[in-house]
Design an enzyme around this catalytic site. Structure first.
Site, PDB file in Angstrom:
ATOM      1  N   SER A 195       0.690  -1.225   0.003  1.00  0.00           N
ATOM      2  CA  SER A 195      -0.045   0.112  -0.102  1.00  0.00           C
ATOM      3  C   SER A 195       0.764   1.391  -0.179  1.00  0.00           C
ATOM      4  CB  SER A 195      -0.910  -0.064   1.284  1.00  0.00           C
ATOM      5  OG  SER A 195      -1.977  -1.097   0.937  1.00  0.00           O
TER       6      SER A 195
ATOM      7  N   LYS B 245      -8.745  -5.155  11.666  1.00  0.00           N
ATOM      8  CA  LYS B 245      -9.947  -4.702  10.801  1.00  0.00           C
ATOM      9  C   LYS B 245     -10.901  -4.661  11.653  1.00  0.00           C
ATOM     10  CE  LYS B 245      -8.268  -5.787   6.176  1.00  0.00           C
ATOM     11  NZ  LYS B 245      -8.304  -6.533   4.837  1.00  0.00           N
TER      12      LYS B 245
ATOM     13  N   ASP C 133     -12.414  -3.201   0.757  1.00  0.00           N
ATOM     14  CA  ASP C 133     -12.062  -4.411   0.200  1.00  0.00           C
ATOM     15  C   ASP C 133     -13.333  -5.036  -0.514  1.00  0.00           C
ATOM     16  OD1 ASP C 133      -9.528  -4.972   1.439  1.00  0.00           O
ATOM     17  OD2 ASP C 133     -10.333  -5.897   3.177  1.00  0.00           O
TER      18      ASP C 133
ATOM     19  N   GLY D 178     -12.323 -20.307   2.574  1.00  0.00           N
ATOM     20  CA  GLY D 178     -11.781 -19.390   3.577  1.00  0.00           C
ATOM     21  C   GLY D 178     -13.040 -18.837   4.278  1.00  0.00           C
TER      22      GLY D 178
ATOM     23  N   GLY E 160     -11.074 -12.619   7.696  1.00  0.00           N
ATOM     24  CA  GLY E 160     -11.543 -11.290   7.600  1.00  0.00           C
ATOM     25  C   GLY E 160     -11.891 -10.784   5.962  1.00  0.00           C
TER      26      GLY E 160
HETATM   27  P1  NAP Z   1      -7.140 -14.177   7.957  1.00  0.00           P
HETATM   28  O1  NAP Z   1      -8.378 -13.348   8.455  1.00  0.00           O
HETATM   29  O2  NAP Z   1      -5.979 -14.573   8.850  1.00  0.00           O
HETATM   30  O3  NAP Z   1      -7.894 -15.482   7.262  1.00  0.00           O
HETATM   31  C1  NAP Z   1      -7.202 -16.495   6.654  1.00  0.00           C
HETATM   32  C2  NAP Z   1      -7.848 -17.657   6.178  1.00  0.00           C
HETATM   33  O4  NAP Z   1      -7.061 -18.605   5.517  1.00  0.00           O
HETATM   34  C3  NAP Z   1      -8.800 -18.537   7.274  1.00  0.00           C
HETATM   35  O5  NAP Z   1      -9.931 -18.967   6.507  1.00  0.00           O
HETATM   36  C4  NAP Z   1      -7.876 -19.716   7.465  1.00  0.00           C
HETATM   37  O6  NAP Z   1      -8.764 -20.733   7.904  1.00  0.00           O
HETATM   38  C5  NAP Z   1      -7.183 -19.803   6.147  1.00  0.00           C
HETATM   39  N1  NAP Z   1      -6.055 -20.520   6.257  1.00  0.00           N
HETATM   40  C6  NAP Z   1      -4.930 -19.908   6.543  1.00  0.00           C
HETATM   41  N2  NAP Z   1      -3.879 -20.894   6.673  1.00  0.00           N
HETATM   42  C7  NAP Z   1      -4.408 -22.051   6.268  1.00  0.00           C
HETATM   43  C8  NAP Z   1      -3.822 -23.448   5.848  1.00  0.00           C
HETATM   44  N3  NAP Z   1      -2.655 -23.798   5.986  1.00  0.00           N
HETATM   45  N4  NAP Z   1      -4.775 -24.253   5.530  1.00  0.00           N
HETATM   46  C9  NAP Z   1      -6.314 -23.961   5.351  1.00  0.00           C
HETATM   47  N5  NAP Z   1      -6.712 -22.822   5.493  1.00  0.00           N
HETATM   48  C10 NAP Z   1      -5.858 -21.800   6.118  1.00  0.00           C
HETATM   49  O7  NAP Z   1      -6.727 -13.511   6.519  1.00  0.00           O
HETATM   50  P2  NAP Z   1      -7.459 -12.404   5.548  1.00  0.00           P
HETATM   51  O8  NAP Z   1      -7.102 -10.966   6.092  1.00  0.00           O
HETATM   52  O9  NAP Z   1      -8.900 -12.776   5.522  1.00  0.00           O
HETATM   53  O10 NAP Z   1      -6.370 -12.350   4.318  1.00  0.00           O
HETATM   54  C11 NAP Z   1      -6.466 -13.990   3.403  1.00  0.00           C
HETATM   55  C12 NAP Z   1      -5.739 -13.732   2.221  1.00  0.00           C
HETATM   56  O11 NAP Z   1      -6.144 -12.589   1.580  1.00  0.00           O
HETATM   57  C13 NAP Z   1      -4.221 -13.100   2.636  1.00  0.00           C
HETATM   58  O12 NAP Z   1      -3.275 -13.742   1.706  1.00  0.00           O
HETATM   59  C14 NAP Z   1      -4.389 -11.648   2.105  1.00  0.00           C
HETATM   60  O13 NAP Z   1      -3.015 -11.148   1.699  1.00  0.00           O
HETATM   61  C15 NAP Z   1      -5.298 -11.679   1.156  1.00  0.00           C
HETATM   62  N6  NAP Z   1      -5.927 -10.539   0.991  1.00  0.00           N
HETATM   63  C16 NAP Z   1      -5.947  -9.729  -0.406  1.00  0.00           C
HETATM   64  C17 NAP Z   1      -6.401  -8.554  -0.689  1.00  0.00           C
HETATM   65  C18 NAP Z   1      -6.498  -7.976  -2.229  1.00  0.00           C
HETATM   66  O14 NAP Z   1      -6.855  -6.832  -2.142  1.00  0.00           O
HETATM   67  N7  NAP Z   1      -6.238  -8.863  -2.999  1.00  0.00           N
HETATM   68  C19 NAP Z   1      -7.264  -7.944   0.425  1.00  0.00           C
HETATM   69  C20 NAP Z   1      -7.221  -8.501   1.691  1.00  0.00           C
HETATM   70  C21 NAP Z   1      -6.683  -9.673   1.934  1.00  0.00           C
HETATM   71  P3  NAP Z   1      -8.961 -20.736   9.610  1.00  0.00           P
HETATM   72  O15 NAP Z   1     -10.136 -19.997   9.773  1.00  0.00           O
HETATM   73  O16 NAP Z   1      -9.317 -22.281   9.583  1.00  0.00           O
HETATM   74  O17 NAP Z   1      -7.644 -20.330  10.251  1.00  0.00           O
END
Ligand code: NAP
Length: 295
Positions: free
Chosen positions: A26, A75, A111, A135, A138
């Protein structure tokens, strides 16, 4: 690019609030567009502990601050420190953008706009159809909100390692979107059956993100479908292993960079009321993601 230090100059300050966020893109994206438009602003990094949030937030009410992005892991927790929450952010249950309106801090979720812009070209295909989302974190909430609100699919199925979090998301959104049927899928058989009829498959887990670039959110036994839309919100690497797999079966792919640009554009427009120079932002992100060390 060198990221300018906050408090260095008489400029309106912007920044990103999070923990262990030195690799966030960012600052580079927003400082590039600030320079492109020659605005008297500077965007910095606020890498803080949770205990530091109250004092950080109160300092943000100063006129020098125009706003901030908020990322992992704040968040949700940040919401209680703000003066107002937009309707969308309230419905999603997460804030990723703060705007300082003369000392009043307003929380938004942009988002959702990133997801909307990424999927908008395929709106007709998604409407009344099946969507499967991997997933329950967040980013999943903003994704489910955007898909249900703007594209009205008939079914949204959630798959997540921790079943309880998938149920929380379903319980949160199903009363809001009664024309969409929500379900949680657990067995490989159920996931495969749903993939076979889904118009759109979305990965919102962090699986496949750098450095674990060979990991995939689906089991190797699951087969994606030819022509299906496959959207991975992970943006680093630009083409995840999941998207490579999708391409190998001739599915159509959408990468996470579009969402990153979309959420950034919306935040920037909320802060500056100026149009976001998308091509300058896209160019610098592409450069950073394909050659991150400037080599
Ligand atoms: P978060 O709240 O930490 O959620 C992570 C998710 O991934 C949860 O559903 C978690 O499952 C799952 N997970 C993590 N490790 C895992 C594994 N080894 N096996 C299976 N499931 C697993 O993270 P978030 O903020 O939602 O972000 C998720 C991804 O989206 C990140 O890579 C982030 O960089 C990306 N993102 C991209 C944008 C964009 O603008 N493109 C915006 C926001 C986020 P559990 O619930 O079981 O822990």
């Amino acid at each position: 690019m060198n990221i300018p230090k906050l408090a260095a100059e008489q400029k309106k300050h912007l920044g990103i609030i999070g923990c262990q966020i030195s690799h966030s893109l960012s600052p580079i994206m927003h400082n590039t567009v600030i320079q492109t438009l020659n605005l008297p602003m500077v965007y910095g990094v606020m890498d803080v502990t949770e205990e530091m949030l109250p004092s950080l937030i109160s300092s943000m009410r100063s006129l020098h601050f125009r706003g901030a992005n908020v990322t992992i892991p704040y968040k949700q927790i940040i919401m209680k420190y703000l003066d107002e929450i937009s309707e969308e952010a309230e419905k999603i249950g997460a804030v990723n953008t703060i705007v300082n309106n003369n000392g009043r801090l307003i929380g938004h979720n942009t988002d959702v706009w990133g997801v909307y812009l990424s999927l908008q070209p395929y709106a007709n295909e998604i409407k009344n159809n099946h969507v499967i989302i991997f997933g329950a974190g967040g980013a999943t909430k903003a994704t489910v909100f955007a898909v249900a609100k703007f594209f009205s699919p008939r079914y949204i199925s959630i798959v997540n390692r921790t079943a309880g979090k998938a149920h929380q998301i379903i319980n949160h959104f199903s009363p809001q979107y009664r024309l969409t049927k929500f379900s949680h899928l657990e067995t490989e058989l159920d996931i495969q059956r749903e993939i076979e009829v889904a118009a759109l498959v979305i990965n919102t887990t962090s699986v496949g993100m750098k450095p674990n670039i060979h990991a995939m959110p689906i089991s190797p036994n699951i087969v994606l479908q030819k022509n299906q839309l496959v959207f991975d919100i992970v943006y680093n690497p630009v083409e995840t292993s999941f998207l490579k797999l999708a391409k190998s079966v001739e599915a159509r792919t959408i990468g996470g960079v579009e969402m990153l640009l979309g959420q950034g554009a919306r935040a920037f427009e909320l802060w500056t009321h100026q149009e976001f120079p998308m091509s300058a932002a896209r160019a610098v992100l592409t450069q950073e993601l394909t050659n991150p060390n400037g080599e």
